[in-house]
Enzyme design. Sequence first.
Site, mmCIF file in Angstrom:
data_model
loop_
_atom_site.group_PDB
_atom_site.id
_atom_site.type_symbol
_atom_site.label_atom_id
_atom_site.label_comp_id
_atom_site.label_asym_id
_atom_site.label_seq_id
_atom_site.Cartn_x
_atom_site.Cartn_y
_atom_site.Cartn_z
ATOM 1 N N ASP A 43 12.856 -30.755 -49.260
ATOM 2 C CA ASP A 43 13.848 -31.092 -50.283
ATOM 3 C C ASP A 43 13.593 -30.472 -51.654
ATOM 4 O O ASP A 43 12.462 -30.510 -52.162
ATOM 5 C CB ASP A 43 13.871 -32.606 -50.516
ATOM 6 C CG ASP A 43 14.069 -33.407 -49.254
ATOM 7 O OD1 ASP A 43 14.174 -32.817 -48.173
ATOM 8 O OD2 ASP A 43 14.107 -34.642 -49.361
ATOM 9 N N GLU A 225 19.808 -40.680 -47.456
ATOM 10 C CA GLU A 225 18.740 -40.107 -48.271
ATOM 11 C C GLU A 225 19.342 -39.313 -49.431
ATOM 12 O O GLU A 225 20.521 -38.970 -49.436
ATOM 13 C CB GLU A 225 17.847 -39.180 -47.432
ATOM 14 C CG GLU A 225 17.073 -39.880 -46.330
ATOM 15 C CD GLU A 225 16.104 -38.954 -45.615
ATOM 16 O OE1 GLU A 225 14.924 -39.322 -45.489
ATOM 17 O OE2 GLU A 225 16.531 -37.861 -45.191
#
Length: 498
Positions: A43, A225
């Site tokens: 990420d 998320e």
Amino acid sequence: MARWTICLIVFITGFMNCNGQELRQEQYRPQIHFSPEANWMNDPNGLIYYQGIYHLFFQYYPDSTVWGPMHWGHAISHDLVHWKQLAIALYPDSLGYIFSGSAAVDEMNTSGLGANGKTPLIAIYTQHDPAGEKAGSSLFQNQSIAYSLDAGNSWKKYSGNPVLRTPHLKDFRDPKLSWYPQQKKWILVLAAGDRVIFYSSKNLKSWYKESEFGTGTGAHGGVWECPDLVPFEVEGRKVWLLIVNINPGGVQGGSGTQYFTGDFDGQHFICSDTVTRWADYGPDNYAGVTYSNTGTEKIFLGWMSNWQYGTHVPTVEWRSAMTIPRTLNLKKIGKAYYLTMEPVKAVESLIVKSNYYVNPSNEKKYAISGPTKIDISSNDLHSFSFAFSNTAGQHLKLGYDQDKNAFYIDRREAGKSDFDPKFAAIHYGPRISRTKESRISLILDNASLELFADQGLTTMTEIFFPDQPFSELQLDINTSEFSGLRISKLSSIWTEDR
């Protein structure tokens, strides 16, 4: 003499040139996308623009090419295309691994962490305690902060961490921070399993729960998320974009990014409708969020992979890359608001040569070499296809299927796929635009293709692993409907000379 001998050796191996600059020429190495020098990345984190520099922090494991104890890696750019990787910014500590989070400029020093007139940058991130998780606790994900007084170059963790403890939720992570000027407070949106939770604070240390959103709304095939909350002005009205990533349960399987539009009053997010919409209809754009401190320009960056196979892709020294940074906007069509994504303008600065064809031909094979940007327009869109090919007989196809009213990318014959049984597939993305005209842009790198159709109303991102780089482009179009094919060679962001 010894210096030049060593220089020649490292040049041949593809690590650096004689000025010490890395060339990064390994097989599959992206040439116009950020990728780490080595080891595992996922990420994007802490995206912030400050004093002329774009900071990219990222989930990083420096000891392997598979996921492990998470750190925050760090890279910087002056233009969003050329990147310099720096030392690790945040290391795991006694509170746990350093999971995803965000960063913001605390202009008014609400945190009290500024000193000697220096404005603090604040990073907020999830600390994941692996021991607590293993023991079956529900208290192993909490939020901590760190601050920088040197414009983001170095960071110090706050001594009072964590600043926000989990309310007994096992999934409680990925805080996205923003300032809400109307009420002079900070807003935090966190992912909490099957929903997001909004918190507020006056000082970045004490947090108050405002509301929740998401139960029963949107896609719920996996855990939510990496949320983001972004305001836009659309036709004189403020509209809020809520980005929510999900894994699994993405539109193409594995991980994906959905979004909602609506109103936000500092406490509650009220969705405009209950339709599930996707930011990207390819399989390889995940965990994307926006930069802070960029004014009215909203810049998005995503992880260009998928949790379904991300740890198994056939790269050797490193794993994963980021998408091309993208400018976000909202467009109203009928009564609904749709997200648009287009490459940041700085991508055009990579162009070293463009060939323009007024009347594109099906008979001609167009030569390409290395990273390439392709632009083409249709005055009346019907079914068409493009095919990229290489000397190994492999093909990457894309196009528009009029019967399905959808764009598609077909990577079934585009290279290695034995690392995952579902990787070799054709993926479709619905055409959202209602006009008969269409403009399509493609960005091709060594192991990725990004499609932007209709000014970014339909976006698709795909990775692939050909044995040889693609070297030819063949069209299958109604030539009377298409005009203005432009094929632009792009320079590598890792080379010194452009």
